[in-house]
Write an enzyme that holds these catalytic residues in place. Structure first.
Site, PDB file in Angstrom:
ATOM      1  N   CYS A 132     -14.181  -2.017   5.415  1.00 14.88           N
ATOM      2  CA  CYS A 132     -13.237  -0.993   4.877  1.00 14.88           C
ATOM      3  C   CYS A 132     -13.958  -0.314   3.570  1.00 14.88           C
ATOM      4  CB  CYS A 132     -12.162  -2.181   3.999  1.00 14.88           C
ATOM      5  SG  CYS A 132     -11.222  -2.980   5.550  1.00 14.88           S
TER       6      CYS A 132
ATOM      7  N   ARG B  29      -1.987   6.603   9.933  1.00 16.03           N
ATOM      8  CA  ARG B  29      -2.172   6.122   8.400  1.00 16.03           C
ATOM      9  C   ARG B  29      -1.894   7.393   7.259  1.00 16.03           C
ATOM     10  NH1 ARG B  29      -4.063   1.067   8.029  1.00 16.03           N
ATOM     11  NH2 ARG B  29      -3.359  -0.150   9.896  1.00 16.03           N
TER      12      ARG B  29
ATOM     13  N   LYS C  20      -6.194   7.275  12.306  1.00 19.73           N
ATOM     14  CA  LYS C  20      -6.418   7.857  11.039  1.00 19.73           C
ATOM     15  C   LYS C  20      -7.302   9.238  11.181  1.00 19.73           C
ATOM     16  CE  LYS C  20      -7.632   3.370   8.692  1.00 19.73           C
ATOM     17  NZ  LYS C  20      -8.792   2.381   8.062  1.00 19.73           N
TER      18      LYS C  20
ATOM     19  N   CYS D  89      -7.788 -10.844   0.557  1.00 19.66           N
ATOM     20  CA  CYS D  89      -8.208 -10.636   2.092  1.00 19.66           C
ATOM     21  C   CYS D  89      -8.432 -11.606   3.141  1.00 19.66           C
ATOM     22  CB  CYS D  89      -9.293  -9.556   2.171  1.00 19.66           C
ATOM     23  SG  CYS D  89      -9.435  -9.074   3.938  1.00 19.66           S
TER      24      CYS D  89
ATOM     25  N   CYS E  96     -15.121  -3.244  -0.930  1.00 22.36           N
ATOM     26  CA  CYS E  96     -13.917  -3.589  -0.388  1.00 22.36           C
ATOM     27  C   CYS E  96     -13.281  -4.709  -1.353  1.00 22.36           C
ATOM     28  CB  CYS E  96     -13.722  -3.784   1.041  1.00 22.36           C
ATOM     29  SG  CYS E  96     -14.610  -5.545   1.220  1.00 22.36           S
TER      30      CYS E  96
ATOM     31  N   LYS F  85      -4.298   1.285  14.682  1.00 25.55           N
ATOM     32  CA  LYS F  85      -4.011   2.200  13.674  1.00 25.55           C
ATOM     33  C   LYS F  85      -4.848   3.646  14.003  1.00 25.55           C
ATOM     34  CE  LYS F  85      -6.617  -0.722  11.331  1.00 25.55           C
ATOM     35  NZ  LYS F  85      -7.299  -1.620  10.229  1.00 25.55           N
TER      36      LYS F  85
ATOM     37  N   ARG G 142       0.784  -1.195   0.005  1.00 20.88           N
ATOM     38  CA  ARG G 142       0.059   0.083  -0.023  1.00 20.88           C
ATOM     39  C   ARG G 142       0.973   1.207   0.094  1.00 20.88           C
ATOM     40  NH1 ARG G 142      -4.105  -0.038   4.901  1.00 20.88           N
ATOM     41  NH2 ARG G 142      -4.993  -1.680   3.955  1.00 20.88           N
TER      42      ARG G 142
ATOM     43  N   CYS H  40     -16.625  -8.465   5.136  1.00 24.59           N
ATOM     44  CA  CYS H  40     -16.701  -8.616   6.782  1.00 24.59           C
ATOM     45  C   CYS H  40     -17.204  -7.513   7.339  1.00 24.59           C
ATOM     46  CB  CYS H  40     -15.196  -9.406   7.227  1.00 24.59           C
ATOM     47  SG  CYS H  40     -14.127  -8.473   7.606  1.00 24.59           S
TER      48      CYS H  40
HETATM   49 FE1  SRM Z   1      -9.221  -1.974   5.794  1.00 26.47          FE
HETATM   50  C1  SRM Z   1      -8.055  -4.731   7.586  1.00 26.47           C
HETATM   51  C2  SRM Z   1      -8.352  -3.428   3.106  1.00 26.47           C
HETATM   52  C3  SRM Z   1      -9.979   1.028   4.413  1.00 26.47           C
HETATM   53  C4  SRM Z   1     -11.101  -1.049   8.625  1.00 26.47           C
HETATM   54  N1  SRM Z   1      -8.093  -3.758   5.636  1.00 26.47           N
HETATM   55  C5  SRM Z   1      -7.731  -4.732   6.185  1.00 26.47           C
HETATM   56  C6  SRM Z   1      -6.861  -5.706   5.582  1.00 26.47           C
HETATM   57  C7  SRM Z   1      -5.470  -5.108   5.453  1.00 26.47           C
HETATM   58  C8  SRM Z   1      -6.978  -7.114   6.093  1.00 26.47           C
HETATM   59  C9  SRM Z   1      -6.136  -7.805   7.107  1.00 26.47           C
HETATM   60  O1  SRM Z   1      -5.955  -7.063   8.017  1.00 26.47           O
HETATM   61  O2  SRM Z   1      -5.636  -8.770   7.050  1.00 26.47           O
HETATM   62  C10 SRM Z   1      -7.581  -5.564   4.155  1.00 26.47           C
HETATM   63  C11 SRM Z   1      -6.486  -5.835   2.950  1.00 26.47           C
HETATM   64  C12 SRM Z   1      -7.498  -6.271   1.776  1.00 26.47           C
HETATM   65  C13 SRM Z   1      -6.370  -6.588   0.445  1.00 26.47           C
HETATM   66  O3  SRM Z   1      -6.448  -7.826   0.193  1.00 26.47           O
HETATM   67  O4  SRM Z   1      -6.263  -5.620  -0.144  1.00 26.47           O
HETATM   68  C14 SRM Z   1      -7.981  -4.094   4.281  1.00 26.47           C
HETATM   69  N2  SRM Z   1      -8.937  -1.313   3.842  1.00 26.47           N
HETATM   70  C15 SRM Z   1      -8.724  -2.116   2.887  1.00 26.47           C
HETATM   71  C16 SRM Z   1      -8.869  -1.299   1.738  1.00 26.47           C
HETATM   72  C17 SRM Z   1      -7.828  -1.648   0.557  1.00 26.47           C
HETATM   73  C18 SRM Z   1     -10.334  -1.491   1.237  1.00 26.47           C
HETATM   74  C19 SRM Z   1     -10.701  -1.114  -0.247  1.00 26.47           C
HETATM   75  O5  SRM Z   1     -11.313  -1.853  -0.781  1.00 26.47           O
HETATM   76  O6  SRM Z   1     -10.300   0.045  -0.768  1.00 26.47           O
HETATM   77  C20 SRM Z   1      -8.824   0.084   2.161  1.00 26.47           C
HETATM   78  C21 SRM Z   1      -7.336   0.473   2.302  1.00 26.47           C
HETATM   79  C22 SRM Z   1      -6.992   2.162   3.000  1.00 26.47           C
HETATM   80  C23 SRM Z   1      -5.932   2.575   2.649  1.00 26.47           C
HETATM   81  O7  SRM Z   1      -5.543   2.986   1.511  1.00 26.47           O
HETATM   82  O8  SRM Z   1      -5.160   3.081   3.819  1.00 26.47           O
HETATM   83  C24 SRM Z   1      -9.066  -0.027   3.602  1.00 26.47           C
HETATM   84  N3  SRM Z   1      -9.909  -0.353   6.404  1.00 26.47           N
HETATM   85  C25 SRM Z   1     -10.370   0.708   5.550  1.00 26.47           C
HETATM   86  C26 SRM Z   1     -11.427   1.504   5.989  1.00 26.47           C
HETATM   87  C27 SRM Z   1     -11.898   2.857   5.624  1.00 26.47           C
HETATM   88  C28 SRM Z   1     -11.502   4.226   5.926  1.00 26.47           C
HETATM   89  O9  SRM Z   1     -10.391   4.159   6.603  1.00 26.47           O
HETATM   90  O10 SRM Z   1     -11.831   5.096   5.655  1.00 26.47           O
HETATM   91  C29 SRM Z   1     -11.863   0.858   7.510  1.00 26.47           C
HETATM   92  C30 SRM Z   1     -12.759   1.719   8.348  1.00 26.47           C
HETATM   93  C31 SRM Z   1     -12.407   2.654   9.349  1.00 26.47           C
HETATM   94  C32 SRM Z   1     -11.627   2.258  10.467  1.00 26.47           C
HETATM   95  O11 SRM Z   1     -10.510   2.161  10.379  1.00 26.47           O
HETATM   96  O12 SRM Z   1     -12.277   1.748  11.268  1.00 26.47           O
HETATM   97  C33 SRM Z   1     -10.857  -0.149   7.425  1.00 26.47           C
HETATM   98  N4  SRM Z   1      -9.266  -2.784   7.702  1.00 26.47           N
HETATM   99  C34 SRM Z   1     -10.219  -2.186   8.597  1.00 26.47           C
HETATM  100  C35 SRM Z   1     -10.287  -2.869  10.041  1.00 26.47           C
HETATM  101  C36 SRM Z   1     -11.008  -2.599  11.111  1.00 26.47           C
HETATM  102  C37 SRM Z   1     -10.114  -1.982  12.164  1.00 26.47           C
HETATM  103  C38 SRM Z   1     -10.992  -1.839  13.497  1.00 26.47           C
HETATM  104  O13 SRM Z   1     -10.252  -1.024  14.401  1.00 26.47           O
HETATM  105  O14 SRM Z   1     -11.877  -2.433  13.818  1.00 26.47           O
HETATM  106  C39 SRM Z   1      -9.481  -3.945   9.496  1.00 26.47           C
HETATM  107  C40 SRM Z   1      -9.116  -5.301  10.556  1.00 26.47           C
HETATM  108  C41 SRM Z   1      -7.814  -4.846  11.378  1.00 26.47           C
HETATM  109  O15 SRM Z   1      -7.264  -4.101  11.315  1.00 26.47           O
HETATM  110  O16 SRM Z   1      -7.810  -5.894  12.294  1.00 26.47           O
HETATM  111  C42 SRM Z   1      -9.004  -3.864   8.236  1.00 26.47           C
HETATM  112 FE1  SF4 Z   2     -11.245  -7.600   3.985  1.00 26.63          FE
HETATM  113 FE2  SF4 Z   2     -13.305  -7.325   5.763  1.00 26.63          FE
HETATM  114 FE3  SF4 Z   2     -11.638  -5.055   4.832  1.00 26.63          FE
HETATM  115 FE4  SF4 Z   2     -13.370  -6.326   2.993  1.00 26.63          FE
HETATM  116  S1  SF4 Z   2     -14.001  -5.234   5.140  1.00 26.63           S
HETATM  117  S2  SF4 Z   2     -11.074  -5.768   2.821  1.00 26.63           S
HETATM  118  S3  SF4 Z   2     -13.329  -8.219   3.797  1.00 26.63           S
HETATM  119  S4  SF4 Z   2     -10.824  -6.827   6.444  1.00 26.63           S
END
Ligand code: SRM
Ligand code: SF4
Length: 568
Positions: free
Chosen positions: A476, A140, A206, A433, A427, A204, A71, A472
């Protein structure tokens, strides 16, 4: 064998170096060890495996098809044509021939194998980009409004995103040593981390900056929300400050909930660094380091109370926040098509399918955008709705760009006959993922085909309904802010969430749990029918669902602040 906790790994990682160098050099496996898989996140990469191949490889007694996602750190989401070409070359040389625009306005690439990882990181650096802190328990990628119509203000806000991102980078030289072969200095492995300390943040963190009336960054989904306020002369007066936004939740566990940031006051531009640093360090010191599921700033705020956290932040800055200033958000989507900027240059927003830029049959997006890059003299802006803006185009070049857009079918308009389809976000989910419970990106086209007849039947082709799919409950795609959301529960099964608003200020509510596609259609059909027949002029779907009493506010804490007068 039990694994060490992430807190222990961070503390013992020699400032995020771990044994990455040794692990990369080990040719006997495509994997890193458990600890390094955690450490590498701080360097902007995740170890994954192709889940489509998992069972077959297990049957063949092979190790999983290990690969890495990378990323980019791109505060504000702006890329020059040269950087774009660099990323294109990297994606086609080392990754799976696609670029993925994320919901935090940057690029991800997938499918890089360990053997190529270092070379890929070096190529990213050669393209004048980096991946520092794109993942991990640190600040981030900082988001900023993509709205091209207010170019002066956009430039200012973008500059703030850059500065905040640079200011909050960790001090460790680990990235430079591991990937760029920087020579070790005496401090190596024991650098002073004045902001983060020995164990970095509990989770993290943000930050996003929005420029009303657009909330295209979904500012309320961020730990620290900054809302730009302009004075009567149109100059940046400062920012309203919100705290504690985050989407992550768990199915059926009420202690894990999405939360919208609550506004705590206003700061001048000179005070921005101090307030951001106060938020980060309060979270560093008070955040939960035992339970990672409870470690985000939102829980720290809800556990201690927003007033106490705000007081602590003020104490650390040495100033008192001013009362929040009035602002208004119209919507949290992108404005598609051409718009003219204040500077007379033009900006074209293209709708991309879940942000995936690849060459597919009939839609060679990667090639088409590469061709645009060759003639484009402005920049590219990635949006938090997974779209791209070809920005800063002189009027004389518009026709040339339009011709390429048509030639390569670059806009989703042709393939997305409804406003809902054009703006939909999904997502990544499967196959990369590790946390996906159901399909998202790969399911979106199917779901759009299923929902289109409903929209047609009810005359809602042009209704700008916000649809988001997540594989899930981590959220995201920020599904909990959508008017209609599908949140993956199991293969082919989703929870249907309804009733967010179109401005990203209200969380939606669980409407039906664990249902199939047919049941989703069955649930939506009558609601869309009622909306078509009973809506007031200009009323959006989510607002209608509330007015009609079909959904109520969710049972978990919501801190929706549409009007700052409702603030603290
Ligand atoms: Fe996310 C984890 C993809 C934005 C909340 N996110 C992941 C992981 C890294 C899975 C993992 O931990 O193994 C995913 C990788 C998937 C892949 O194969 O690429 C993933 N997140 C993404 C992306 C690529 C989704 C997309 O389709 O665009 C976004 C990348 C953002 C970036 O460039 O930095 C992405 N993730 C978000 C957002 C949206 C935002 O930030 O505006 C959220 C919700 C906001 C938040 O942080 O609460 C988000 N991602 C999560 C979470 C839940 C975090 C939490 O505190 O509960 C996880 C799981 C974790 O961190 O344990 C997670
Ligand atoms: Fe993966 Fe869940 Fe984030 Fe989708 S919402 S990219 S399934 S961690």
């Amino acid at each position: 064998m039990s694994h060490p906790s992430v807190e222990k790994i961070k503390l013992e990682s020699r400032r995020l170096r771990g044994t990455l160098a040794e692990g990369l050099a080990d040719a006997t496996t495509g994997s890193l060890n458990f600890e390094d898989q955690r450490t590498i996140k701080f360097h902007g990469s995740y170890q994954q495996d192709d889940r489509d191949l998992r069972d077959e490889r297990r049957r063949q007694k092979l190790e999983p098809a290990h690969q890495f996602m990378i990323r980019i750190r791109a505060p504000g989401g702006v890329f020059t044509p040269k950087q774009w070409l660099g990323m294109d070359a990297i994606a086609t040389t080392y990754a799976n021939h696609s670029l993925r625009v994320t919901t935090r306005q940057t690029f991800q690439i997938h499918g890089v194998i360990k053997r190529d990882l270092k070379e890929t990181m070096q190529a990213i650096n050669a393209a004048t980009l980096d991946t520092i802190s794109a993942c991990g328990d640190v600040n981030r990628n900082v988001l900023s409004a993509s709205n091209p119509q207010r170019s002066q203000l956009h430039a200012q806000v973008h500059d703030w995103a850059q500065r905040l991102s640079a200011h909050f980078k960790p001090a460790t030289r680990a990235y430079y040593e591991v990937w760029l072969d920087e020579e070790k200095v005496t401090e190596s492995g024991v650098e002073h981390e004045p902001l983060y300390g020995d164990a970095y943040l509990p989770r993290k963190f943000k930050i996003a900056i929005a420029v009303p009336p657009d909330n295209d960054v979904d500012v309320f989904a961020n730990d620290l929300a900054l809302i730009a306020i302009v004075d009567a002369a149109g100059e940046l007066a400062g920012f309203n400050v919100g705290i504690g936004g985050s989407m992550g939740a768990s199915h059926g566990i009420k202690e894990h909930y999405p939360r919208v940031a609550n506004i705590i006051g206003f700061v001048t531009p000179e005070q921005v660094f101090a307030i951001a640093e106060a938020a980060i360090t309060v979270q560093r010191d008070l955040g939960d380091r035992e339970d990672r599921k409870h470690a985000r700033f939102k829980y720290t705020i809800d556990d201690h109370g927003s007033d106490r956290i705000t007081a602590l932040m003020q104490e650390r800055t040495g100033f008192t926040l001013q009362p929040a200033r009035p602002y208004h958000f119209d919507h949290n989507g992108d404005r598609f098509g051409w718009v003219e900027g204040e500077d007379g240059l033009w900006h074209l927003t293209l709708s991309l399918p879940s942000g995936r830029i690849a060459d597919t049959e009939g839609r060679p997006l990667l090639t088409g955008l590469r061709e645009i890059t060759r003639i484009h003299t402005g920049e590219f802006r990635l949006t938090c709705n997974q779209n791209v803006i070809i920005a800063g185009v002189p009027a004389t070049q518009r026709a040339q760009i339009d011709a390429l857009v048509a030639q390569y079918a670059l806009d989703r308009e042709n393939n997305a006959p409804s406003a809902l389809a054009r703006a939909a976000v999904a997502c990544v989910a499967l196959p990369t993922c590790a946390l996906a419970m159901a399909e998202a990106e790969r399911y979106l086209p199917t779901f759009l085909r299923v929902v289109q007849p409903l929209l047609d039947k009810h005359g809602l082709r042009d209704a700008p309904i916000v649809l988001r799919i997540s594989g899930c409950p981590n959220g995201c795609s920020r599904p909990y802010l959508a008017e209609i959301a599908l949140v993956g529960k199991a293969p082919g099964r989703y929870t249907l969430m309804l009733g967010g608003d179109h401005r990203g200020t209200r969380l939606n509510t669980l409407y039906r749990d664990n249902i199939s596609e047919a049941q989703i259609v069955e649930a939506l059909d009558p609601l869309l029918g009622r909306y078509a027949g009973e809506r007031e002029v200009g009323e959006h779907f989510g607002d209608f669902l509330h007015r009609a009493g079909i959904v109520a506010l969710p049972p978990y804490p919501t801190h929706v602040r549409v009007d700052p007068a409702e603030g603290r």
